[in-house]
Write a protein that holds these residues in place. Structure first.
Motif, PDB file in Angstrom:
ATOM      1  N   HIS A 143      34.798   0.524  -0.081  1.00 22.07           N
ATOM      2  CA  HIS A 143      36.094   0.789   0.561  1.00 22.07           C
ATOM      3  C   HIS A 143      36.553   2.218   0.315  1.00 22.07           C
ATOM      4  O   HIS A 143      37.187   2.830   1.187  1.00 22.07           O
ATOM      5  CB  HIS A 143      37.146  -0.199   0.055  1.00 22.07           C
ATOM      6  CG  HIS A 143      37.075  -1.540   0.736  1.00 22.07           C
ATOM      7  ND1 HIS A 143      38.164  -2.137   1.325  1.00 22.07           N
ATOM      8  CD2 HIS A 143      36.039  -2.381   0.944  1.00 22.07           C
ATOM      9  CE1 HIS A 143      37.812  -3.291   1.855  1.00 22.07           C
ATOM     10  NE2 HIS A 143      36.518  -3.466   1.627  1.00 22.07           N
ATOM     11  N   LYS A 144      36.249   2.762  -0.849  1.00 25.17           N
ATOM     12  CA  LYS A 144      36.625   4.155  -1.120  1.00 25.17           C
ATOM     13  C   LYS A 144      35.887   5.101  -0.178  1.00 25.17           C
ATOM     14  O   LYS A 144      36.466   6.074   0.332  1.00 25.17           O
ATOM     15  CB  LYS A 144      36.321   4.508  -2.576  1.00 25.17           C
ATOM     16  CG  LYS A 144      37.236   3.802  -3.566  1.00 25.17           C
ATOM     17  CD  LYS A 144      36.695   3.932  -4.983  1.00 25.17           C
ATOM     18  CE  LYS A 144      37.401   2.964  -5.914  1.00 25.17           C
ATOM     19  NZ  LYS A 144      36.764   2.893  -7.240  1.00 25.17           N
ATOM     20  N   ILE A 172      43.388   1.410   3.886  1.00 26.26           N
ATOM     21  CA  ILE A 172      42.167   1.057   3.140  1.00 26.26           C
ATOM     22  C   ILE A 172      42.401   1.232   1.647  1.00 26.26           C
ATOM     23  O   ILE A 172      42.105   0.345   0.843  1.00 26.26           O
ATOM     24  CB  ILE A 172      40.980   1.927   3.597  1.00 26.26           C
ATOM     25  CG1 ILE A 172      40.537   1.528   5.003  1.00 26.26           C
ATOM     26  CG2 ILE A 172      39.815   1.804   2.621  1.00 26.26           C
ATOM     27  CD1 ILE A 172      39.824   0.203   5.078  1.00 26.26           C
ATOM     28  N   PHE A 173      42.956   2.377   1.261  1.00 26.23           N
ATOM     29  CA  PHE A 173      43.155   2.652  -0.159  1.00 26.23           C
ATOM     30  C   PHE A 173      44.208   1.734  -0.777  1.00 26.23           C
ATOM     31  O   PHE A 173      44.157   1.440  -1.976  1.00 26.23           O
ATOM     32  CB  PHE A 173      43.554   4.119  -0.370  1.00 26.23           C
ATOM     33  CG  PHE A 173      42.407   5.082  -0.195  1.00 26.23           C
ATOM     34  CD1 PHE A 173      41.280   4.995  -0.991  1.00 26.23           C
ATOM     35  CD2 PHE A 173      42.458   6.062   0.773  1.00 26.23           C
ATOM     36  CE1 PHE A 173      40.218   5.877  -0.829  1.00 26.23           C
ATOM     37  CE2 PHE A 173      41.405   6.945   0.948  1.00 26.23           C
ATOM     38  CZ  PHE A 173      40.279   6.849   0.140  1.00 26.23           C
ATOM     39  N   ILE A 175      42.398  -2.062  -1.556  1.00 28.15           N
ATOM     40  CA  ILE A 175      41.061  -2.124  -2.152  1.00 28.15           C
ATOM     41  C   ILE A 175      40.842  -3.516  -2.725  1.00 28.15           C
ATOM     42  O   ILE A 175      41.718  -4.057  -3.410  1.00 28.15           O
ATOM     43  CB  ILE A 175      40.909  -1.053  -3.245  1.00 28.15           C
ATOM     44  CG1 ILE A 175      40.880   0.336  -2.602  1.00 28.15           C
ATOM     45  CG2 ILE A 175      39.637  -1.278  -4.054  1.00 28.15           C
ATOM     46  CD1 ILE A 175      40.836   1.472  -3.589  1.00 28.15           C
ATOM     47  N   SER A 235      34.919  -2.556  -3.715  1.00 23.33           N
ATOM     48  CA  SER A 235      35.891  -1.478  -3.899  1.00 23.33           C
ATOM     49  C   SER A 235      35.269  -0.098  -3.727  1.00 23.33           C
ATOM     50  O   SER A 235      35.882   0.799  -3.140  1.00 23.33           O
ATOM     51  CB  SER A 235      36.553  -1.586  -5.277  1.00 23.33           C
ATOM     52  OG  SER A 235      35.598  -1.490  -6.312  1.00 23.33           O
ATOM     53  N   ASP A 236      34.040   0.096  -4.210  1.00 20.76           N
ATOM     54  CA  ASP A 236      33.390   1.400  -4.070  1.00 20.76           C
ATOM     55  C   ASP A 236      33.094   1.709  -2.606  1.00 20.76           C
ATOM     56  O   ASP A 236      33.231   2.852  -2.165  1.00 20.76           O
ATOM     57  CB  ASP A 236      32.097   1.437  -4.890  1.00 20.76           C
ATOM     58  CG  ASP A 236      32.366   1.417  -6.387  1.00 20.76           C
ATOM     59  OD1 ASP A 236      33.016   2.351  -6.876  1.00 20.76           O
ATOM     60  OD2 ASP A 236      31.953   0.460  -7.050  1.00 20.76           O
TER      61      ASP A 236
END
Length: 267
Positions: free
Chosen positions: A172-173, A191-192, A195, A169-170
């Motif tokens: 992807h951010k 993308i957001f 996640i 997740s990090d």
């Protein structure tokens, strides 16, 4: 003849010590170092092995000259909080292309380079290791480097080429932020909205409404960021993001990414 025999024996011992260190048999390397106090190379390798075992400096660094000496010096400087000097010592080691590489050396180098915010140097040794060993063990660190270097197109390429290894997740951010800075907003939204670990996420507009309450009190939250937990800081980041304040969103996500760097590299 005796001198030649000694040289052959020493070379054999050094190769044995390196082979043990390379596969993680650090206890055996330490034993060899105790048996051969006259060999500077093995003494330095024993120091590196002990650092791998304990995670800290517990002895005075061995004296003498070998090609491993810059690594020993880098670790000493790092543990004393001299990150800039540690980074320079690493550069001395990696500038010699024939100096050997292995997983623990690259791992230690990334830890030090990240602490010194020397992302160009970190990315360089990751690339060298990946090419030499055809190994993607440090792909997350590579993406972080390219993001901090603002090479956003490269961030996207690294992500697309290694999606199965970057289901984080990090990460992807960071990818989402890279897409925003490339003005690829629709892709960033996707993308957001997807996640990893978060199913059935609402649409971008719904998220904007969801973070309205956070954004309305953003000034109040900004005044006490030092005391907020990870979840509250993440909510602030998304509140900035979904209200178009991309600069502050990036700053917040980069701050949270420091924790990811620590987790990945034991900084």
């Amino acid at each position: 003849m005796a001198q030649q025999a000694t040289q052959v024996l020493t070379t054999s011992i050094e190769k044995e010590a390196w082979d043990l260190y390379e596969v993680g048999s650090n206890e055996d390397v330490v034993v060899l170092a105790k048996r051969h106090p006259e060999n500077f190379y093995i003494q330095h390798l024993g120091y590196l092995a002990l650092y791998e075992l304990t995670g800290r400096v517990t002895i005075t660094p061995p004296k003498g000259i070998s090609n491993l000496a810059p690594l020993v010096e880098a670790i000493q400087n790092y543990e004393m909080g001299k990150t800039s000097e540690a980074s320079k010592s690493l550069n001395l080691y990696f500038i010699t292309q024939t100096n050997p590489l292995c997983f623990p050396i690259i791992q230690t180098a990334i830890k030090i380079y990240f602490k010194a915010e020397a992302y160009e140097e970190a990315n360089s040794v990751i690339t060298r290791f990946k090419k030499q060993w055809n190994d993607n063990s440090f792909i997350k660190e590579e993406l972080i480097c390219t993001y901090y270097l603002k090479r956003y197109d490269e961030v996207i390429k690294v992500f697309r080429d290694n999606m199965k290894l970057l289901n984080d997740s990090d990460i992807h951010k960071l990818v989402g932020m890279a897409l925003l800075f490339l003005d690829r907003h629709k892709e960033a939204n996707l993308i957001f909205e997807n996640i990893p670990g978060k199913l059935n996420l609402p649409s971008f507009d719904e998220k904007r409404k969801m973070y309205d309450s956070v954004y309305k009190k953003i000034s109040e939250l900004e005044a006490k960021t030092s005391s907020l937990n990870h979840k509250d800081l993440e909510d602030m980041g998304f509140a900035y993001l979904f209200h178009g304040d991309y600069v502050k969103a990036e700053k917040m996500f980069l701050s949270l990414t420091e924790k990811l760097k620590s987790k990945l590299c034991n900084v």
